[in-house]
Design an enzyme around this catalytic site. Structure first.
Site, PDB file in Angstrom:
ATOM      1  N   ASP A   4       0.858  -1.182   0.000  1.00 29.15           N
ATOM      2  CA  ASP A   4       0.000   0.000   0.000  1.00 29.15           C
ATOM      3  C   ASP A   4       0.904   1.246   0.000  1.00 29.15           C
ATOM      4  O   ASP A   4       1.759   1.398   0.883  1.00 29.15           O
ATOM      5  CB  ASP A   4      -0.870  -0.051   1.283  1.00 29.15           C
ATOM      6  CG  ASP A   4      -1.824   1.134   1.390  1.00 29.15           C
ATOM      7  OD1 ASP A   4      -1.692   2.074   0.585  1.00 29.15           O
ATOM      8  OD2 ASP A   4      -2.679   1.098   2.293  1.00 29.15           O
ATOM      9  N   GLU A  23      29.997   5.417   3.150  1.00 29.55           N
ATOM     10  CA  GLU A  23      29.902   4.006   3.488  1.00 29.55           C
ATOM     11  C   GLU A  23      29.558   3.204   2.235  1.00 29.55           C
ATOM     12  O   GLU A  23      29.274   2.020   2.308  1.00 29.55           O
ATOM     13  CB  GLU A  23      28.872   3.756   4.591  1.00 29.55           C
ATOM     14  CG  GLU A  23      27.450   4.050   4.240  1.00 29.55           C
ATOM     15  CD  GLU A  23      26.503   3.538   5.316  1.00 29.55           C
ATOM     16  OE1 GLU A  23      26.275   2.326   5.356  1.00 29.55           O
ATOM     17  OE2 GLU A  23      26.014   4.360   6.107  1.00 29.55           O
ATOM     18  N   CYS A  30      26.758   5.872   8.686  1.00 31.56           N
ATOM     19  CA  CYS A  30      26.264   7.226   8.415  1.00 31.56           C
ATOM     20  C   CYS A  30      26.889   8.279   9.326  1.00 31.56           C
ATOM     21  O   CYS A  30      26.646   9.476   9.158  1.00 31.56           O
ATOM     22  CB  CYS A  30      24.741   7.273   8.576  1.00 31.56           C
ATOM     23  SG  CYS A  30      23.907   5.992   7.662  1.00 31.56           S
ATOM     24  N   THR A  41      13.647   2.867   1.539  1.00 30.47           N
ATOM     25  CA  THR A  41      14.490   3.834   2.272  1.00 30.47           C
ATOM     26  C   THR A  41      15.859   3.970   1.607  1.00 30.47           C
ATOM     27  O   THR A  41      16.833   4.354   2.247  1.00 30.47           O
ATOM     28  CB  THR A  41      14.629   3.466   3.765  1.00 30.47           C
ATOM     29  OG1 THR A  41      15.273   2.189   3.893  1.00 30.47           O
ATOM     30  CG2 THR A  41      13.294   3.401   4.459  1.00 30.47           C
ATOM     31  N   SER A  76      17.711  -1.385  14.331  1.00 27.35           N
ATOM     32  CA  SER A  76      18.401  -0.127  14.014  1.00 27.35           C
ATOM     33  C   SER A  76      17.564   1.067  14.466  1.00 27.35           C
ATOM     34  O   SER A  76      18.113   2.042  15.007  1.00 27.35           O
ATOM     35  CB  SER A  76      18.729  -0.044  12.523  1.00 27.35           C
ATOM     36  OG  SER A  76      17.553   0.023  11.753  1.00 27.35           O
ATOM     37  N   HIS A  95      19.979  12.992  11.625  1.00 24.16           N
ATOM     38  CA  HIS A  95      20.266  12.002  10.595  1.00 24.16           C
ATOM     39  C   HIS A  95      18.914  11.413  10.192  1.00 24.16           C
ATOM     40  O   HIS A  95      18.105  11.057  11.055  1.00 24.16           O
ATOM     41  CB  HIS A  95      21.204  10.905  11.134  1.00 24.16           C
ATOM     42  CG  HIS A  95      21.240   9.714  10.236  1.00 24.16           C
ATOM     43  ND1 HIS A  95      21.637   9.811   8.926  1.00 24.16           N
ATOM     44  CD2 HIS A  95      20.889   8.423  10.420  1.00 24.16           C
ATOM     45  CE1 HIS A  95      21.536   8.624   8.348  1.00 24.16           C
ATOM     46  NE2 HIS A  95      21.080   7.757   9.234  1.00 24.16           N
ATOM     47  N   SER A 139      25.034   3.387  12.091  1.00 22.20           N
ATOM     48  CA  SER A 139      24.806   2.036  12.599  1.00 22.20           C
ATOM     49  C   SER A 139      26.110   1.343  12.946  1.00 22.20           C
ATOM     50  O   SER A 139      27.162   1.639  12.383  1.00 22.20           O
ATOM     51  CB  SER A 139      24.071   1.217  11.542  1.00 22.20           C
ATOM     52  OG  SER A 139      22.768   1.692  11.395  1.00 22.20           O
TER      53      SER A 139
END
Ligand code: CAA
Length: 359
Positions: free
Chosen positions: A6, A57, A89, A133, A182, A214, A279
């Site tokens: 959706d 990264e 990050c 994402t 995370s 972030h 992370s």
């Protein structure tokens, strides 16, 4: 629809409107140089740059630094230190804080400057929960004794812990992750780093005028703002992230640029709280005061044009962009309007060759 999800989950659930994807003739180096060219156009003498740090990264070379290509194409002096920095990050902030210390120790040449490029193209495997994402962007920053955008303050709170929430094995382009873990650790690390920042600075939350976070996806930053500040109105700082997606090392700085480019009120003298999370994990909460002349060094119109010049691509085309880059190939030229003047033209034995384009 092609993922049978959706669309409201993307727009409302994770807060993303669009996401940037990159053709094969763009990579972290080309977008990084594009950003760096603009940044150095605002300084009098590029020979003042004594150090270049490239934070990423999503490197494609585990030996040679991406920073060397930047140094070459910008025509910087040879007696300049050049290297990459990695910690997910967080790497852009690691570079920024290292630059701050470096500039602080420069007593012989007070004009000394550091160029920082934070550049990432974020990829998750197609069909995974991380796919919406993805994204990417590059931000270039110049650190000097005479700050014209943000005057960094000398206190910060840091929180480091070993956790398997996100990683990218060396042989792959796509990150592996435990999304829920995370997100949980992002918030927990904010709590600890913010607490230390408050203690170190002696400030209260009411003395922080704005916050930039972030932004792995916009809802994450909104949750952080609501839980720890408590307000959700961080819209201006999220406009670019909502359109380009996660840009990892660049993300926090894109949030700051978004605030600067879209704020109707004068930000001079305002304190901006900055939350960086990488992370693995390292997190830092720090702050800066907006300089009086910040508008004179902003690229607000150019930044907005970069976004509006993009074109929408079909899902089938998107899938061709997801395929890994071969070890030996000529790269097809593209005519997208918002591409900079350096593009990737060929890969020979895994080695990347860039061209000044005539687009
Ligand atoms: N309509 C509206 N909302 C909907 C919906 C619908 N039809 N379906 C689901 N939602 C909502 C859910 O209720 C949920 O909202 P809340 O978080 O407020 O409860 C939200 O959409 C997400 O739903 P899920 O949790 O079910 O989604 P998911 O399991 O697919 O995972 C994700 C989402 C964790 C963000 C995933 O995309 C992911 O793992 N991304 C990569 C990792 C990541 O970005 N982690 C962030 C912290 S780590 C970090 O910051 C470093 C970094 O840059 C990666």
């Amino acid at each position: 629809m092609r993922r049978d999800v959706d669309y409201r989950k993307y727009c409302e659930g994770i807060g993303q409107i669009q996401m940037a994807v990159f053709p094969q003739n763009e990579d972290i180096v080309t977008i990084g140089i594009d950003a760096a060219q603009k940044a150095i156009s605002k300084i009098k003498d590029k020979n003042d740059i004594d150090l270049v740090m490239f934070a990423t990264e999503s490197t494609f070379d585990l030996s040679k630094s991406a920073a060397i290509y930047v140094h070459h194409f910008l025509g910087l002096k040879p007696n300049c230190r050049v290297f990459d920095i990695k910690q997910a990050c967080y790497s852009g902030t690691a570079a920024l804080q290292m630059a701050y210390s470096f500039i602080d120790t420069r007593t012989l040449n007070s004009n000394s400057k550091v160029l920082i490029i934070a550049s990432d193209i974020v990829k998750y495997s197609p069909g995974t929960s991380g796919e919406p994402t993805q994204g990417g962007a590059a931000v270039a920053m110049i650190m000097s004794k005479n700050a014209r955008t943000l005057l960094l303050e000398p206190f910060s709170g840091i929180y480091t812990c070993d956790i398997a929430d996100f990683w990218r094995p060396a042989a792959t382009n796509e990150a592996k992750f435990d999304g829920r873990l995370s997100a949980h650790n992002y918030l927990k690390s904010l709590e600890y780093s913010l607490k230390e920042y408050m203690y170190e600075s002696g400030l209260t939350k009411t003395e922080i005028d704005y916050n930039c976070f972030h932004t792995p996806f916009c809802k994450m930053a909104r949750k952080a703002a609501k839980q720890y500040f408590p307000y959700e109105n961080i819209d201006k700082s999220l406009i670019y992230a909502s359109l380009v997606g996660n840009s990892c090392s660049a993300s926090l700085y894109l949030s700051l640029i978004s605030l600067i480019d879209h704020s109707e009120s004068d930000l001079s003298g305002k304190r901006i709280g900055m939350y960086s999370y990488g992370s693995g994990s390292v997190a830092e909460y720090f702050s800066g005061i907006v300089a009086d002349e910040y508008k004179s060094v902003s690229f607000s119109d150019d930044n907005k044009k970069k976004i509006t010049d993009r074109i929408e691509i079909s899902f089938d085309k998107y899938e061709t962009f997801c395929s890994p880059t071969p070890f030996n190939c000529k790269i097809e030229e593209t005519s997208y309007k918002n591409i900079g003047n350096i593009t990737l033209s060929e890969i020979k034995n895994g080695y990347r060759i860039y061209n000044l384009t005539t687009l």
